[in-house]
Structure formats: structure tokens, C-alpha cells
Write an enzyme that holds these catalytic residues in place. Structure first.
Site, PDB file in Angstrom:
ATOM      1  CG  HIS A  66      -1.758 -30.518  19.286  1.00 40.50           C
ATOM      2  ND1 HIS A  66      -1.044 -29.797  18.352  1.00 40.50           N
ATOM      3  CD2 HIS A  66      -1.006 -31.620  19.554  1.00 40.50           C
ATOM      4  CE1 HIS A  66       0.085 -30.423  18.078  1.00 40.50           C
ATOM      5  NE2 HIS A  66       0.135 -31.540  18.784  1.00 40.50           N
ATOM      6  CG  ASP A  68      -1.707 -25.897  19.563  1.00 39.05           C
ATOM      7  OD1 ASP A  68      -2.215 -27.035  19.612  1.00 39.05           O
ATOM      8  OD2 ASP A  68      -0.865 -25.498  20.394  1.00 39.05           O
ATOM      9  CG  ASP A  99       3.490 -32.094  16.298  1.00 36.77           C
ATOM     10  OD1 ASP A  99       2.483 -32.568  16.864  1.00 36.77           O
ATOM     11  OD2 ASP A  99       4.418 -31.544  16.916  1.00 36.77           O
ATOM     12  CD  GLU A 133       1.125 -30.853  22.427  1.00 46.52           C
ATOM     13  OE1 GLU A 133       1.824 -31.724  22.969  1.00 46.52           O
ATOM     14  OE2 GLU A 133       1.538 -30.171  21.453  1.00 46.52           O
ATOM     15  CD  GLU A 134       3.237 -28.362  19.127  1.00 46.78           C
ATOM     16  OE1 GLU A 134       4.159 -28.310  19.974  1.00 46.78           O
ATOM     17  OE2 GLU A 134       3.154 -29.262  18.274  1.00 46.78           O
ATOM     18  CD  GLU A 162       1.664 -35.108  20.260  1.00 46.49           C
ATOM     19  OE1 GLU A 162       2.519 -34.835  19.391  1.00 46.49           O
ATOM     20  OE2 GLU A 162       0.962 -34.241  20.808  1.00 46.49           O
ATOM     21  CG  HIS A 348       8.283 -28.889  16.622  1.00 48.54           C
ATOM     22  ND1 HIS A 348       8.399 -28.517  17.947  1.00 48.54           N
ATOM     23  CD2 HIS A 348       7.066 -29.486  16.524  1.00 48.54           C
ATOM     24  CE1 HIS A 348       7.302 -28.872  18.604  1.00 48.54           C
ATOM     25  NE2 HIS A 348       6.483 -29.471  17.753  1.00 48.54           N
TER      26      HIS A 348
END
Length: 377
Positions: A66, A68, A99, A133-134, A162, A348
Site C-alpha cells: 500500500h 497510503d 510502513d 490499507e490504512e 508489511e 505509526h
């Protein structure tokens, strides 16, 4: 100079907070088309997706990921701007560094190098990339998988990029994930004055014995690949904020992370039995976010583990811990699927980063895995 690091920095520069892509996919597509990939763009709503494939024969190897990223949080808490990739003390900082923009860059350069060395490789190569995805993840990977499934396209081997590594690059590979089932329970009582409990029904008191039983229940024993199913409360809400009012209802949010030893339906049934046993008046709403899946040791895990050992010297541990990913959608059409990427310690978080020294080795591991599965003898 590092081609993978350079591409990772270009991707990080793009402020692709979910569901925006902000040109990340265009960068990747340009590089992939240059080495013979045919690209299908699949935009749904505000979400950009693409499916790129090189070759028509089997087996089909797919990289999935992903573009995003999650929101940055307070900008003044970052040591450098989150969308200005910065190298300090051997670390590449930026939102999405771990990520998963380092993985995306490594996908691309691994494919470039593999195709240059093996232009007539066996089977086919593919990439499945989304910008959803997020976030809510309803217009992203699942839509691409639906389209592929509708035309009978299946994947033999898939690596989702991931960030799975924990202490060093390559120490952990996710070969499965638990299922996720959430519930919103509303227990009804009768609101009243706290000095006259005989004229009211306190839903907190009514719910407490059932809550204790739910928390104490052993749902299953797990198996060789999965820990036992867990049930956790995330939120409890009741009351008006006043100290002299018995509330009229109590709301509970909870989540199961479940192994294949239980099903969503069996868990629901057991919850209903407990609530009914305690004579509660209630409403219960469910959301199934993903079914559990497992890829037993086989050709993909063997090739990836060998590549990790060769490049980084790590002995990869197969694990099913952690949260859900888009692997839950892809597994519907993928025979063997794992997740593997860089160290996840800062994902994150403020000042998200990856080890610069891990970026090229990550690409090398992906390339070696391709060689183990698709290179002609």
C-alpha cells in the site's frame, strides 16, 4: 548510491495520507512498465489501485502493498518534517518509511534486477498496490481481488510487504493472521434517580456478571500455528455525567482475535448464550473484519527463509501474531501468502524510520526469493 533508498525517499516525499496516493503509484508504474509489466489501473471511489503483471504463464508470484500512510500526528513533535525524508545517524526518517514505502521501493528494484538477470524467467511476476490499507479498506485490495477472482486469476506465491521484522531484518515472517470479529453491545436498563434504585434498573450492574463471564471464558486452545482466541473490551460507556442518575443503557465495544479453531459463527453463538443466561435485555451488532488464514511451511517460506539467511544471516521465525493486513483479502486467491518487511518498532509513531543499512538488503531478499521460485535452472 542506493537505487532502493533513492526510490524510498521519492515515495516518502509524497504526502499520501490514506486514502490519497499523491503520485506514488505513478512512480512505481513508470519503472515497472519499463521492464515489461502490463499495468491495469483500478480506481474505486477516492482510492487508487493497480495490478501489474509481467508474463502469462504460471506460477504467478505477486508482491502486494500500500502507498497510503497514517496521519502524522502533531507536526511540531517530529524532529524533521514527516514528508521530507531525512537521514540521521544511519536512519531514514519520514512517515511511511517503515510502513511501507521502503518495501515498495524494494519491490520495484528487486523486480528490475531480477528481470535484468533473468529476462526469460519462469512463470509471471505481479504487483498489487492500493492506497486504501490504512483506512477503511473497502475500495482497495479487496476490489482488486474481486476483479481477479471474477476472471479466474489466481496467485501461487504472494509476499505482502508489511513491516514484520522485530529486532533485526529477517527475524520474523508472518505466515498467517488471526481473524478479527468486533461487537457493539447495548444493554438496556431503566433510567432513574440514584436514591431510588427500586424504581430503576442499572444496566451496568445488570451487565457486570455477564462481562465477568465473557472475560473469563476460554474460547479455544489455539493450535500449532495460533495462540488461543482472545476476547478484549475496548470501550465501556454509560451514564449522563451526573452523579445522581442511574443510566438507562450501557454500551460495550469488544473484539475477538480468533484462531481457526473457532469460527465467527461459533463465537457469536457462545456470546449470545452467555448474555441470554444472565437475562439481559440487549442489542448486539457485529462486524467481521477478516477470517484467520495460514500458509503452512512450503515453497514460499522455504525460498524466503533461505534468502533471509543468505542476505542478513537471520533465522526467520514464522509467526501469526499481530493485527490484520490486506493479506486477509488476497489469501482468497493465493495458494501461499506471507508478510515480510523491515523492522516495525516505529510504525505509526512520531519520527517513523528504517535503518538505511536494511534498505538494500531488503531488496536483495526479495530478489533472492524471486530467484528461488522463478529463475530457470
Amino acid at each position: 548510491m542506493s537505487a532502493t533508498l533513492d526510490l524510498a525517499r521519492e515515495l516518502i516525499r509524497r504526502d499520501s495520507v490514506t486514502p490519497r496516493d499523491e503520485g506514488c503509484q505513478a512512480l512505481m508504474i513508470e519503472r515497472l512498465e519499463a521492464i515489461g509489466f502490463k499495468v491495469e489501473k483500478m480506481r474505486h471511489g477516492d482510492v487508487d489501485n493497480f495490478w501489474a503483471r509481467r508474463g502469462d504463464a504460471g506460477p504467478l508470484f505477486c508482491f502486494a502493498g500500500h502507498t497510503d500512510v497514517v496521519p502524522t500526528g502533531p507536526l511540531d513533535k517530529w524532529d524533521s518534517p514527516p514528508f521530507e525524508p531525512t537521514v540521521r545517524n544511519g536512519l531514514l526518517y519520514g512517515r511511511g518509511a517503515a510502513d511501507m514505502k521502503a518495501s515498495l521501493a524494494a519491490f520495484v528494484t528487486a523486480c528490475e534486477r531480477f528481470v535484468a538477470e533473468h529476462p526469460d524467467h519462469k512463470g509471471s511476476l505481479a504487483l498489487l498496490i492500493t492506497s486504501d490499507e490504512e483506512g477503511v479498506a473497502v475500495d482497495g485490495t479487496v476490489k482488486v481481488v474481486d476483479a481477479l477472482e471474477a476472471r479466474g486469476e489466481t496467485i501461487d506465491y504472494c509476499i505482502v510487504g508489511e513491516p514484520t521484522s522485530e529486532q533485526r531484518l529477517g527475524d520474523t515472517v508472518k505466515n498467517g493472521r488471526r481473524g478479527s470479529l468486533s461487537g457493539r453491545l447495548v444493554v438496556h436498563g431503566i433510567q432513574g434517580h440514584i436514591a431510588y434504585p427500586q424504581l430503576a434498573k442499572n444496566p451496568i450492574h445488570l451487565m457486570a456478571p455477564a462481562l465477568a463471564e465473557l472475560a473469563a471464558t476460554r474460547w479455544d486452545e489455539g493450535n500449532a500455528f495460533f495462540p488461543p482466541t482472545s476476547w478484549q473490551v475496548s470501550n465501556i460507556q454509560a451514564g449522563t455525567g451526573a452523579t445522581n442518575v442511574i443510566p438507562g443503557h450501557c454500551e460495550l465495544l469488544f473484539n475477538f482475535r480468533f484462531s481457526p479453531e473457532s469460527t465467527a459463527e461459533s463465537l457469536k453463538e457462545r456470546v449470545y448464550q452467555i448474555l441470554d443466561k444472565h437475562g439481559l435485555g440487549y442489542e448486539l451488532h457485529w462486524q467481521l473484519s477478516g477470517q484467520p488464514f495460514i500458509t503452512p511451511p512450503g515453497a514460499l517460506t522455504d525460498a524466503l527463509s533461505a534468502a533471509i539467511a543468505e542476505v542478513s544471516g537471520a533465522k526467520a521465525e514464522l509467526s501469526t501474531t499481530g493485527g490484520t493486513s490486506d493479506g486477509r483479502f488476497i489469501k482468497r486467491i493465493a495458494r501461499e501468502l506471507v508478510e515480510f518487511g523491515p523492522i516495525n518498532a516505529t510504525i505509526h509513531k512520531l519520527n517513523e524510520c528504517v535503518e538505511v543499512a536494511d534498505v538494500e538488503p531488503l531488496a536483495a531478499i526479495y530478489r533472492r526469493t524471486l530467484e528461488g521460485l522463478l529463475a530457470k535452472a
